[in-house]
Design a protein around this motif. Sequence first.
Motif, PDB file in Angstrom:
ATOM      1  N   VAL A  13       0.847  -1.209   0.000  1.00 26.36           N
ATOM      2  CA  VAL A  13       0.000   0.000   0.000  1.00 26.36           C
ATOM      3  C   VAL A  13       0.876   1.251   0.000  1.00 26.36           C
ATOM      4  CG1 VAL A  13      -2.010  -1.080   1.118  1.00 26.36           C
ATOM      5  CG2 VAL A  13      -0.215  -0.101   2.545  1.00 26.36           C
ATOM      6  N   ALA A  14       2.074   1.108  -0.616  1.00 26.54           N
ATOM      7  CA  ALA A  14       3.088   2.166  -0.517  1.00 26.54           C
ATOM      8  C   ALA A  14       2.703   3.461  -1.220  1.00 26.54           C
ATOM      9  CB  ALA A  14       4.416   1.661  -1.067  1.00 26.54           C
ATOM     10  N   ASN A  15       1.828   3.383  -2.222  1.00 23.86           N
ATOM     11  CA  ASN A  15       1.381   4.585  -2.936  1.00 23.86           C
ATOM     12  C   ASN A  15      -0.015   4.314  -3.508  1.00 23.86           C
ATOM     13  OD1 ASN A  15       1.753   3.116  -5.404  1.00 23.86           O
ATOM     14  ND2 ASN A  15       3.939   3.545  -5.224  1.00 23.86           N
ATOM     15  N   LEU A  16      -0.580   5.328  -4.148  1.00 22.42           N
ATOM     16  CA  LEU A  16      -1.970   5.181  -4.609  1.00 22.42           C
ATOM     17  C   LEU A  16      -2.103   4.086  -5.668  1.00 22.42           C
ATOM     18  CD1 LEU A  16      -3.155   8.895  -4.732  1.00 22.42           C
ATOM     19  CD2 LEU A  16      -3.260   7.246  -2.850  1.00 22.42           C
ATOM     20  N   ASP A  17      -1.071   3.942  -6.485  1.00 25.84           N
ATOM     21  CA  ASP A  17      -1.119   2.919  -7.523  1.00 25.84           C
ATOM     22  C   ASP A  17      -1.153   1.514  -6.900  1.00 25.84           C
ATOM     23  OD1 ASP A  17      -1.107   2.291 -10.273  1.00 25.84           O
ATOM     24  OD2 ASP A  17       0.930   1.505  -9.996  1.00 25.84           O
ATOM     25  N   MET A  43       1.611   3.013   4.926  1.00 26.83           N
ATOM     26  CA  MET A  43       2.472   3.011   3.733  1.00 26.83           C
ATOM     27  C   MET A  43       3.913   2.731   4.163  1.00 26.83           C
ATOM     28  SD  MET A  43       1.097   6.321   1.671  1.00 26.83           S
ATOM     29  CE  MET A  43      -0.492   6.354   0.845  1.00 26.83           C
ATOM     30  N   SER A  44       4.656   1.998   3.341  1.00 28.25           N
ATOM     31  CA  SER A  44       5.987   1.565   3.785  1.00 28.25           C
ATOM     32  C   SER A  44       6.861   2.776   4.141  1.00 28.25           C
ATOM     33  CB  SER A  44       6.671   0.707   2.728  1.00 28.25           C
ATOM     34  OG  SER A  44       6.986   1.485   1.619  1.00 28.25           O
ATOM     35  N   ALA A  78      -6.236   3.038   5.579  1.00 29.27           N
ATOM     36  CA  ALA A  78      -7.579   2.438   5.686  1.00 29.27           C
ATOM     37  C   ALA A  78      -8.592   3.304   4.935  1.00 29.27           C
ATOM     38  CB  ALA A  78      -7.985   2.288   7.157  1.00 29.27           C
ATOM     39  N   GLY A  79      -8.518   4.607   5.150  1.00 30.03           N
ATOM     40  CA  GLY A  79      -9.437   5.512   4.464  1.00 30.03           C
ATOM     41  C   GLY A  79      -9.224   5.486   2.954  1.00 30.03           C
ATOM     42  N   LEU A  80      -7.945   5.503   2.540  1.00 33.37           N
ATOM     43  CA  LEU A  80      -7.656   5.514   1.101  1.00 33.37           C
ATOM     44  C   LEU A  80      -8.104   4.216   0.431  1.00 33.37           C
ATOM     45  CD1 LEU A  80      -4.118   7.204   1.100  1.00 33.37           C
ATOM     46  CD2 LEU A  80      -6.272   8.191   0.253  1.00 33.37           C
ATOM     47  N   VAL A 134      -9.998  -2.406   7.768  1.00 33.39           N
ATOM     48  CA  VAL A 134      -9.644  -2.142   9.160  1.00 33.39           C
ATOM     49  C   VAL A 134      -8.191  -1.695   9.252  1.00 33.39           C
ATOM     50  CG1 VAL A 134      -9.447  -3.162  11.471  1.00 33.39           C
ATOM     51  CG2 VAL A 134     -11.303  -3.881   9.942  1.00 33.39           C
ATOM     52  N   ALA A 135      -7.952  -0.632   9.988  1.00 34.28           N
ATOM     53  CA  ALA A 135      -6.588  -0.163  10.236  1.00 34.28           C
ATOM     54  C   ALA A 135      -5.889  -1.192  11.114  1.00 34.28           C
ATOM     55  CB  ALA A 135      -6.623   1.195  10.937  1.00 34.28           C
TER      56      ALA A 135
END
Length: 412
Positions: A13-17, A43-44, A78-80, A134-135
């Motif tokens: 989940v490091a970036n939006l892509d 994100m990493s 989580a939100g993203l 879930v976070a």
Amino acid sequence: MPVLVMKFGGTSVANLDRIRRAAKRVGVEVAKGYDVIVIVSAMSGKTNELVGWVSETSPMFDAREYDAVVSSGENVTAGLMALTLQEMDVPARSWQGWQVPLRTTSAHSAARIEEIPTENLSSKFREGMRVAVVAGFQGVSPEGRITTLGRGGSDTTAVAFAAAFDAERCDIYTDVDGVYTTDPRITDKARKLDRIAFEEMLELASLGAKVLQTRSVELAMRYKVKLRVLSSFEEQSDSAGTLVCDEEEIMESKVVAGVAFSRDEAKMTLLSVADRPGIAATIFTALSEGGVNVDMIVQNISEEGRTDMTFSCPIDQVRRAEAALAKARSEKALNFSELVADTGVAKVSVVGIGMRSHTGVAAKMFQVLSAEGINIKVITTSEIKISVLIDRKYMELAVQALHDAFELEKAA
Ligand code: ADP
Ligand code: ASP
Ligand code: MG
């Protein structure tokens, strides 16, 4: 509907892509008819950055505030992730730990999960939510404060949700395509295992193989969660990755299953301690009260009523250990001449359930290290592992030499 738990680690989940790619994987499972609980990491790099800010602000930080800060990375992902799924027309909602609520002990920065009531999520699933994002890593203490589960804790969040919701499987998506005989970053001879026994995975994890948090393996073992580790970067089949399972489900196995290492160790020696009954209790109670996680312990033979006591602990706890022992020296009359910290050591371990019935593993391990000219500083063993403390500069060499000597690149 059957429930599936899918956990995405920091690099996934490091970036939006990457979040979009992970969301697509989730979409595939939703289309198969699962209600999915997605657990996300920060994100990493994010958690490390947050930890750095805390330590810079307050070296001996208040763990409640540490948790308030470092838990925040997961809230963002989580939100993203929920938004990304919504954009794909998948009904999704994000959940922070306290909203579930994921109840933990109040041991801030290393809290244990006590309970995950299922009502809140279940009623939303009944109303048509298909994915609960879930976070990971966070919960809420009995006092109502945010807690975290220790580094790598999102794995544990995932397994705990799988147990609470009786999920069909708990899939841990990460940046490697499974559990290997050793960290593939150390040697390209590392071999992916199709299956690994819970007990071996538990030892590897607790000895430093960070692919799964130790506590997640413990929970999976206790609650019989079907746990799988796989890559979020490759197209997946149902048999991809590594299945962590009962020993009986593995047909063939080798005496040594894998080599683990932990880079950031410190060796602390109390010189010339007055050797009398209760001395170990005084030292290790002080360390425990100071929040130091002691690992290996060696006490030398006593001469003229004095002895040296050596222990190892994570390198970032050296200051805590020094403070705890200084306090015991003044308040508990702990009598020693000097405390020497060696912060240049690493721990290397070989693990395998075959060691229960095979002798000679320790001898072979020590011969291999000796042939490489590596000096062993401390040794500990259990039924299925042997660990040594060595100079950190030889760590990679030791792992590679042991991997070769036990022929781990070859299948059983
Ligand atoms: P995530 O962010 O997905 O939780 P981690 O970095 O926590 O990922 O864990 C995955 C990493 O664990 C891999 O990149 C690898 O370098 C490391 N690792 C250590 N030991 C092993 C092992 N035996 N098998 C696979 N990966 C391992
Ligand atoms: N983000 C947390 C960490 O880096 C938890 C996790 O990723 O599992 O330790
Ligand atoms: Mg991890």
